[in-house]
Design a protein around this motif. Sequence first.
Motif, PDB file in Angstrom:
ATOM      1  N   ARG A   1       0.777  -1.289  -0.003  1.00 37.05           N
ATOM      2  CA  ARG A   1      -0.238   0.280   0.130  1.00 37.05           C
ATOM      3  C   ARG A   1       0.601   0.868  -0.145  1.00 37.05           C
ATOM      4  O   ARG A   1       1.500   1.559   1.079  1.00 37.05           O
ATOM      5  N   VAL A   2       1.070   1.281  -1.403  1.00 35.07           N
ATOM      6  CA  VAL A   2       2.383   2.787  -1.124  1.00 35.07           C
ATOM      7  C   VAL A   2       1.312   3.881  -2.119  1.00 35.07           C
ATOM      8  O   VAL A   2       1.174   3.648  -3.794  1.00 35.07           O
ATOM      9  N   ALA A   3       1.710   5.038  -1.538  1.00 41.05           N
ATOM     10  CA  ALA A   3       0.573   6.183  -2.783  1.00 41.05           C
ATOM     11  C   ALA A   3       1.007   8.025  -2.037  1.00 41.05           C
ATOM     12  O   ALA A   3       0.924   7.432  -1.002  1.00 41.05           O
ATOM     13  N   PHE A   4       1.752   8.609  -2.887  1.00 43.48           N
ATOM     14  CA  PHE A   4       1.425  10.298  -2.176  1.00 43.48           C
ATOM     15  C   PHE A   4       1.137  11.125  -3.253  1.00 43.48           C
ATOM     16  O   PHE A   4       0.945  10.938  -4.330  1.00 43.48           O
ATOM     17  N   SER A   5       1.374  11.859  -2.852  1.00 49.33           N
ATOM     18  CA  SER A   5       0.193  12.857  -3.612  1.00 49.33           C
ATOM     19  C   SER A   5       0.571  14.290  -2.899  1.00 49.33           C
ATOM     20  O   SER A   5       0.713  14.252  -1.391  1.00 49.33           O
TER      21      SER A   5
ATOM     22  N   ASN B   1       4.849   6.188   3.877  1.00 53.43           N
ATOM     23  CA  ASN B   1       5.150   7.139   3.945  1.00 53.43           C
ATOM     24  C   ASN B   1       6.722   6.570   3.014  1.00 53.43           C
ATOM     25  O   ASN B   1       7.836   7.056   3.332  1.00 53.43           O
ATOM     26  N   ALA B   2       6.886   6.727   2.102  1.00 58.12           N
ATOM     27  CA  ALA B   2       7.750   6.309   0.557  1.00 58.12           C
ATOM     28  C   ALA B   2       8.283   7.965   0.738  1.00 58.12           C
ATOM     29  O   ALA B   2       9.527   7.833  -0.296  1.00 58.12           O
TER      30      ALA B   2
ATOM     31  N   GLY C   1      11.840  16.119  -0.349  1.00 65.14           N
ATOM     32  CA  GLY C   1      11.531  15.564  -1.796  1.00 65.14           C
ATOM     33  C   GLY C   1      11.168  14.612  -2.852  1.00 65.14           C
ATOM     34  O   GLY C   1      10.850  14.289  -4.295  1.00 65.14           O
ATOM     35  N   PHE C   2      12.471  13.623  -2.218  1.00 67.09           N
ATOM     36  CA  PHE C   2      12.381  12.303  -2.513  1.00 67.09           C
ATOM     37  C   PHE C   2      11.574  11.087  -2.203  1.00 67.09           C
ATOM     38  O   PHE C   2      10.806  11.107  -0.788  1.00 67.09           O
ATOM     39  N   PHE C   3      10.921  10.887  -3.506  1.00 69.29           N
ATOM     40  CA  PHE C   3      10.241   9.447  -3.491  1.00 69.29           C
ATOM     41  C   PHE C   3      11.856   8.170  -3.394  1.00 69.29           C
ATOM     42  O   PHE C   3      11.677   7.355  -4.205  1.00 69.29           O
ATOM     43  N   THR C   4      10.810   7.184  -2.927  1.00 70.22           N
ATOM     44  CA  THR C   4      11.885   6.177  -2.287  1.00 70.22           C
ATOM     45  C   THR C   4      11.484   4.461  -2.485  1.00 70.22           C
ATOM     46  O   THR C   4      10.163   4.380  -1.354  1.00 70.22           O
ATOM     47  N   ALA C   5      11.594   4.231  -3.013  1.00 63.07           N
ATOM     48  CA  ALA C   5      10.538   3.075  -3.170  1.00 63.07           C
ATOM     49  C   ALA C   5      10.895   2.022  -2.134  1.00 63.07           C
ATOM     50  O   ALA C   5      11.834   1.460  -1.971  1.00 63.07           O
ATOM     51  N   PRO C   6      10.221   1.070  -1.430  1.00 61.69           N
ATOM     52  CA  PRO C   6      10.139   0.088  -0.706  1.00 61.69           C
ATOM     53  C   PRO C   6       9.993  -0.954  -0.578  1.00 61.69           C
ATOM     54  O   PRO C   6      10.681  -2.267  -0.232  1.00 61.69           O
ATOM     55  N   VAL C   7       9.937  -1.244  -2.246  1.00 61.54           N
ATOM     56  CA  VAL C   7       9.506  -2.836  -2.402  1.00 61.54           C
ATOM     57  C   VAL C   7       9.918  -2.588  -3.846  1.00 61.54           C
ATOM     58  O   VAL C   7       9.859  -1.346  -5.037  1.00 61.54           O
ATOM     59  N   ARG C   8       9.678  -4.007  -4.821  1.00 60.05           N
ATOM     60  CA  ARG C   8      10.551  -4.526  -5.820  1.00 60.05           C
ATOM     61  C   ARG C   8       9.192  -4.096  -7.135  1.00 60.05           C
ATOM     62  O   ARG C   8       8.477  -4.567  -6.749  1.00 60.05           O
ATOM     63  N   GLY C   9       8.564  -3.087  -7.793  1.00 65.01           N
ATOM     64  CA  GLY C   9       7.203  -2.843  -8.587  1.00 65.01           C
ATOM     65  C   GLY C   9       7.287  -1.798  -9.628  1.00 65.01           C
ATOM     66  O   GLY C   9       8.479  -1.762 -10.145  1.00 65.01           O
ATOM     67  N   ALA C  10       6.381  -1.996 -10.522  1.00 66.00           N
ATOM     68  CA  ALA C  10       5.318  -1.341 -10.979  1.00 66.00           C
ATOM     69  C   ALA C  10       5.070   0.143 -10.039  1.00 66.00           C
ATOM     70  O   ALA C  10       4.143   0.127  -9.240  1.00 66.00           O
ATOM     71  N   TYR C  11       5.853   1.594 -11.070  1.00 64.13           N
ATOM     72  CA  TYR C  11       4.860   2.756 -10.059  1.00 64.13           C
ATOM     73  C   TYR C  11       4.284   3.413 -10.998  1.00 64.13           C
ATOM     74  O   TYR C  11       5.165   3.485 -12.068  1.00 64.13           O
ATOM     75  N   GLN C  12       2.952   4.642 -10.628  1.00 62.83           N
ATOM     76  CA  GLN C  12       3.226   5.126 -12.032  1.00 62.83           C
ATOM     77  C   GLN C  12       3.375   6.721 -10.849  1.00 62.83           C
ATOM     78  O   GLN C  12       2.936   7.065  -9.985  1.00 62.83           O
ATOM     79  N   PHE C  13       4.195   7.577 -11.454  1.00 61.60           N
ATOM     80  CA  PHE C  13       3.751   8.877 -11.351  1.00 61.60           C
ATOM     81  C   PHE C  13       3.311   9.937 -12.711  1.00 61.60           C
ATOM     82  O   PHE C  13       3.449  10.057 -13.298  1.00 61.60           O
TER      83      PHE C  13
ATOM     84  N   LEU D   1       2.492   2.860  -6.262  1.00 59.66           N
ATOM     85  CA  LEU D   1       2.115   1.374  -6.825  1.00 59.66           C
ATOM     86  C   LEU D   1       1.424   0.691  -7.619  1.00 59.66           C
ATOM     87  O   LEU D   1       0.184   0.344  -6.716  1.00 59.66           O
ATOM     88  N   LEU D   2       1.484  -0.155  -8.399  1.00 65.30           N
ATOM     89  CA  LEU D   2       0.960  -0.652  -9.150  1.00 65.30           C
ATOM     90  C   LEU D   2       0.713  -1.714  -9.179  1.00 65.30           C
ATOM     91  O   LEU D   2      -0.864  -2.847  -8.615  1.00 65.30           O
TER      92      LEU D   2
END
Length: 210
Positions: A75-79, A110-111, A117-129, A206-207
């Motif tokens: 469960r990863v999402a930010f705005s 909390n990624a 201003g950095f987003f750090t990936a907590p898990v390997r995966g496909a992300y949408q920005f 995270l997708l």
Amino acid sequence: MIASVAALKVEVKYLQRDNEAQAAKINELELQKSELEKLKLQYQAQDGELATIKTRANITENQLEVLKKEGEVKRVAFSASLFASGSGDVGPFNAHTNLVFRHVVTNIGNAYNPHSGFFTAPVRGAYQFQFYIYALGHPSHGSGAMLVKNGQNVLIAFEHQPNLASASSNGVSLLLEVGDVVFMRQFVNTWIYDNVNRHTTFSGHLLFTM
């Protein structure tokens, strides 16, 4: 003599009865001992079963904990928008400059770090920005920003209007490894505007994991 023999016979009978009674008691004790052995074996078997059940319960509990953590990490999402408060322009600068989106709207997992201003990936995966850049028109300065992955520019949104307002946006799906960093960088000689209406934003989620 006859009386003595009779007395001995009587005594022998009593002794025989005593022996028979003792033999019966011994048999009873043997049976009890046998039953105790059976009960002992049953208890040992039950102890073994209880130990097995306890081990399985511990394994199940650990598996549930792992699944719970995996569920949380998925469960990863930010705005976020550019200004925490107030309004104004950022730039222009004579070099590309990192942007920090300080007003956090959502930060599940909390990624995203609103201080760097950095987003750090907590898990390997496909992300949408996605990002949206807003600015007031200017004859000499456009508005634009780049999405950057691990220091490398991925794509840009740019717009130049000599007057009125201008807006540009872009988005991308990225395969990220654990620890990869994604952030926004303002394009050289541009300016960007934001206010309490949150015109300029940076978002991602995270997708799916891979």
